[in-house]
Design a protein around this motif. Structure first.
Motif, mmCIF file in Angstrom:
data_model
loop_
_atom_site.group_PDB
_atom_site.id
_atom_site.type_symbol
_atom_site.label_atom_id
_atom_site.label_comp_id
_atom_site.label_asym_id
_atom_site.label_seq_id
_atom_site.Cartn_x
_atom_site.Cartn_y
_atom_site.Cartn_z
ATOM 1 N N THR A 166 12.556 -17.555 27.383
ATOM 2 C CA THR A 166 13.971 -17.291 27.083
ATOM 3 C C THR A 166 14.443 -17.917 25.777
ATOM 4 O O THR A 166 15.439 -17.479 25.199
ATOM 5 C CB THR A 166 14.854 -17.801 28.232
ATOM 6 O OG1 THR A 166 14.569 -19.200 28.455
ATOM 7 C CG2 THR A 166 14.577 -17.019 29.515
ATOM 8 N N SER A 167 13.746 -18.967 25.303
ATOM 9 C CA SER A 167 14.140 -19.575 24.023
ATOM 10 C C SER A 167 13.008 -20.407 23.451
ATOM 11 O O SER A 167 12.093 -20.830 24.172
ATOM 12 C CB SER A 167 15.392 -20.443 24.191
ATOM 13 O OG SER A 167 15.093 -21.619 24.933
ATOM 14 N N VAL A 168 13.080 -20.624 22.137
ATOM 15 C CA VAL A 168 12.147 -21.501 21.434
ATOM 16 C C VAL A 168 12.971 -22.478 20.610
ATOM 17 O O VAL A 168 13.780 -22.062 19.768
ATOM 18 C CB VAL A 168 11.198 -20.701 20.517
ATOM 19 C CG1 VAL A 168 10.300 -21.657 19.721
ATOM 20 C CG2 VAL A 168 10.354 -19.732 21.327
ATOM 21 N N ILE A 171 16.584 -21.724 20.432
ATOM 22 C CA ILE A 171 16.981 -20.428 19.856
ATOM 23 C C ILE A 171 16.635 -19.322 20.850
ATOM 24 O O ILE A 171 15.465 -19.176 21.225
ATOM 25 C CB ILE A 171 16.267 -20.175 18.518
ATOM 26 C CG1 ILE A 171 16.581 -21.287 17.523
ATOM 27 C CG2 ILE A 171 16.668 -18.818 17.941
ATOM 28 C CD1 ILE A 171 15.756 -21.226 16.248
ATOM 29 N N PRO A 172 17.611 -18.552 21.315
ATOM 30 C CA PRO A 172 17.343 -17.506 22.313
ATOM 31 C C PRO A 172 16.333 -16.473 21.815
ATOM 32 O O PRO A 172 16.327 -16.114 20.630
ATOM 33 C CB PRO A 172 18.716 -16.871 22.532
ATOM 34 C CG PRO A 172 19.701 -17.914 22.114
ATOM 35 C CD PRO A 172 19.044 -18.642 20.983
ATOM 36 N N THR A 173 15.487 -16.015 22.731
ATOM 37 C CA THR A 173 14.494 -14.980 22.399
ATOM 38 C C THR A 173 14.633 -13.828 23.402
ATOM 39 O O THR A 173 13.801 -13.667 24.301
ATOM 40 C CB THR A 173 13.068 -15.545 22.454
ATOM 41 O OG1 THR A 173 12.861 -16.171 23.750
ATOM 42 C CG2 THR A 173 12.854 -16.583 21.372
ATOM 43 N N PRO A 174 15.674 -13.012 23.254
ATOM 44 C CA PRO A 174 15.884 -11.913 24.206
ATOM 45 C C PRO A 174 14.819 -10.826 24.142
ATOM 46 O O PRO A 174 14.628 -10.079 25.094
ATOM 47 C CB PRO A 174 17.257 -11.360 23.818
ATOM 48 C CG PRO A 174 17.467 -11.796 22.403
ATOM 49 C CD PRO A 174 16.758 -13.096 22.266
ATOM 50 N N GLU A 175 14.120 -10.724 23.004
ATOM 51 C CA GLU A 175 13.061 -9.726 22.863
ATOM 52 C C GLU A 175 11.849 -10.339 22.173
ATOM 53 O O GLU A 175 11.940 -11.409 21.551
ATOM 54 C CB GLU A 175 13.548 -8.536 22.035
ATOM 55 C CG GLU A 175 14.603 -7.692 22.708
ATOM 56 C CD GLU A 175 14.929 -6.455 21.875
ATOM 57 O OE1 GLU A 175 14.751 -5.352 22.402
ATOM 58 O OE2 GLU A 175 15.342 -6.609 20.712
ATOM 59 N N ALA A 176 10.705 -9.634 22.280
ATOM 60 C CA ALA A 176 9.476 -10.114 21.655
ATOM 61 C C ALA A 176 9.649 -10.295 20.148
ATOM 62 O O ALA A 176 9.110 -11.238 19.559
ATOM 63 C CB ALA A 176 8.329 -9.154 21.948
ATOM 64 N N SER A 191 5.127 -28.454 16.630
ATOM 65 C CA SER A 191 5.346 -28.377 18.071
ATOM 66 C C SER A 191 6.681 -27.699 18.353
ATOM 67 O O SER A 191 7.672 -27.960 17.653
ATOM 68 C CB SER A 191 5.336 -29.778 18.696
ATOM 69 O OG SER A 191 4.043 -30.351 18.605
ATOM 70 N N VAL A 192 6.705 -26.831 19.346
ATOM 71 C CA VAL A 192 7.933 -26.128 19.705
ATOM 72 C C VAL A 192 8.187 -26.292 21.202
ATOM 73 O O VAL A 192 7.260 -26.405 22.000
ATOM 74 C CB VAL A 192 7.848 -24.623 19.358
ATOM 75 C CG1 VAL A 192 7.785 -24.429 17.849
ATOM 76 C CG2 VAL A 192 6.661 -23.960 20.035
ATOM 77 N N GLU A 193 9.481 -26.318 21.555
ATOM 78 C CA GLU A 193 9.856 -26.386 22.961
ATOM 79 C C GLU A 193 10.108 -24.970 23.480
ATOM 80 O O GLU A 193 10.962 -24.255 22.960
ATOM 81 C CB GLU A 193 11.108 -27.240 23.158
ATOM 82 C CG GLU A 193 11.482 -27.395 24.630
ATOM 83 C CD GLU A 193 12.766 -28.189 24.811
ATOM 84 O OE1 GLU A 193 12.691 -29.324 25.341
ATOM 85 O OE2 GLU A 193 13.834 -27.674 24.422
ATOM 86 N N ILE A 194 9.338 -24.591 24.467
ATOM 87 C CA ILE A 194 9.442 -23.255 25.057
ATOM 88 C C ILE A 194 10.198 -23.355 26.386
ATOM 89 O O ILE A 194 9.785 -24.091 27.286
ATOM 90 C CB ILE A 194 8.055 -22.643 25.314
ATOM 91 C CG1 ILE A 194 7.229 -22.595 24.032
ATOM 92 C CG2 ILE A 194 8.188 -21.265 25.959
ATOM 93 C CD1 ILE A 194 7.674 -21.597 23.022
ATOM 94 N N GLU A 202 13.733 -22.081 36.303
ATOM 95 C CA GLU A 202 13.688 -22.398 34.876
ATOM 96 C C GLU A 202 12.804 -23.613 34.624
ATOM 97 O O GLU A 202 12.759 -24.542 35.435
ATOM 98 C CB GLU A 202 15.100 -22.675 34.365
ATOM 99 C CG GLU A 202 16.027 -21.473 34.429
ATOM 100 C CD GLU A 202 17.406 -21.769 33.877
ATOM 101 O OE1 GLU A 202 17.645 -22.925 33.468
ATOM 102 O OE2 GLU A 202 18.242 -20.843 33.842
ATOM 103 N N ALA A 203 12.105 -23.598 33.506
ATOM 104 C CA ALA A 203 11.220 -24.707 33.148
ATOM 105 C C ALA A 203 11.097 -24.778 31.631
ATOM 106 O O ALA A 203 11.455 -23.844 30.916
ATOM 107 C CB ALA A 203 9.852 -24.518 33.788
ATOM 108 N N LYS A 204 10.600 -25.920 31.160
ATOM 109 C CA LYS A 204 10.377 -26.106 29.724
ATOM 110 C C LYS A 204 9.022 -26.756 29.503
ATOM 111 O O LYS A 204 8.517 -27.489 30.345
ATOM 112 C CB LYS A 204 11.476 -26.986 29.113
ATOM 113 C CG LYS A 204 12.852 -26.331 29.065
ATOM 114 C CD LYS A 204 13.869 -27.246 28.395
ATOM 115 C CE LYS A 204 15.243 -26.562 28.319
ATOM 116 N NZ LYS A 204 16.246 -27.432 27.666
#
Length: 355
Positions: A166-168, A171-176, A191-194, A202-204
């Protein structure tokens, strides 16, 4: 004279024993061939299944004089016996395992992916059918659907098929496309938080980006698709247990639409089979194994078969379906479709079948 007869009988006895041993050896080898694995999957004609018993539309009708049918392909791991069979049968094909199951993907992962794709196909079919029937349909973008993880890359350890990103980094990621846009601004080692959803929870997780194989880009190593929440004004139940993949999209759309159109019978009394993925705009997409599906439809007595006209030329699904129909000598009409509206128009142009 007796000695000659005894010698002849002895030779016959030895010959009979030789034949028996030969048959026993052949039987043993045939038995063993069922336990010797290969690096292939085998595909064969499956079945053609009527959709009306599987699909129930709230307030819809089920008084079709004909029927819509989805078509399937049988697929399984090929042992040596199936490998040999495929070399001799025109109705069997071999596919290398890596073309069916991604590297490092288990059979459980494969089934989970196929079911997720089928679920998505059902929702798209509902949306397209309701729009065709004049209903308002709401489409809510939910995120990036994980359709696979690549062996040896970071996502393999933390994400599963069916997860929805749902975000990186917030930042929301509504689509690929949004996921790819965010990652394109990063470099290897970042490193990025997914943030993601799994089974409604929900999880991260934090993932370190790496260079992607055969690419100049960096990423986490997932095969993405778009996850959408489709809201339709009536309830639809689809009982498709045991059937996976996206290729029933077109035929499910037609069945749902026909149940919604209570004043008409789109089947006109014909047994109608077909195949093809479905997109939100009604586009019918290419599928695999259409030759097997033509054979399955013919065996089920189908009179019309819809095939995706995905590309011009001899490599299109439609041309392949035509070639198979000619090979097996079927009287079934092979009809090319680029959009579901092509199939609807064709059926509306047919005269009511008389018995």
């Amino acid at each position: 004279m007796n000695e000659v007869r005894q010698s002849s009988n002895s030779r016959r006895a030895k010959g009979a024993k030789g034949v028996s041993w030969g048959l026993a050896l052949i039987s043993a080898l045939l038995g063993l061939s069922f336990f010797i694995p290969t690096n292939y999957y085998i595909t064969r004609p499956g079945s053609a299944i009527e959709l009306a018993p599987m699909i129930e539309v709230e307030g819809g009708k089920k008084d079709e004089s004909g029927s819509f049918m989805l078509t399937t392909v049988r697929m399984g791991e090929a042992n040596l016996a199936w490998y040999i069979y495929a070399q001799m049968s025109p109705d069997a094909e071999l596919m290398q395992k890596e073309l069916v199951v991604s590297q490092g993907e288990s059979n459980e992962d494969f089934v989970r992916r196929e079911q997720a794709v089928m679920d998505n196909s059902q929702k798209l079919a509902e949306a397209v059918a309701f729009r065709l029937a004049g209903y308002d349909v709401k489409v809510e973008k939910q995120g990036v659907w994980v359709m696979g993880t690549i062996d040896g890359l970071p996502a393999k350890k933390v994400l599963k098929i069916g997860d929805v990103i749902t975000s990186v980094d917030g930042i929301p990621t509504p689509e690929a496309a949004d996921l790819l846009a965010v990652l394109s601004k990063k470099k290897a080692g970042d490193s990025v938080e997914i943030a993601y959803i799994r089974d409604g929870q929900e999880a991260k997780t934090v993932i370190t980006l790496v260079p992607l194989p055969d690419s100049k880009s960096v990423g986490i190593g997932v095969r993405p698709d778009n996850k959408q929440n489709i809201v339709i004004p009536k309830k639809v139940n689809i009982a498709s247990q045991g059937i996976g993949g996206p290729s029933a999209g077109l035929m499910m759309t037609l069945e749902i639409y026909d149940q919604l159109e209570t004043n008409t019978d789109l089947t006109k009394g014909y047994k109608i089979a077909g195949t093809g993925t479905i997109s939100l705009d009604g586009t019918v997409g290419r599928i695999g194994g259409i030759n097997h599906k033509v054979v399955a439809a013919d065996k089920a007595g189908a009179e019309i078969f819809f095939a995706p006209q995905d590309t011009p030329g001899a490599d299109s699904n439609y041309e392949e379906a035509l070639a198979t129909a000619k090979r097996i000598g079927t009287k079934m009409q092979i009809v090319p479709v680029k959009n579901v509206s092509d199939a609807v128009a064709y059926l509306q142009s047919q005269k009511q079948k008389t018995s």
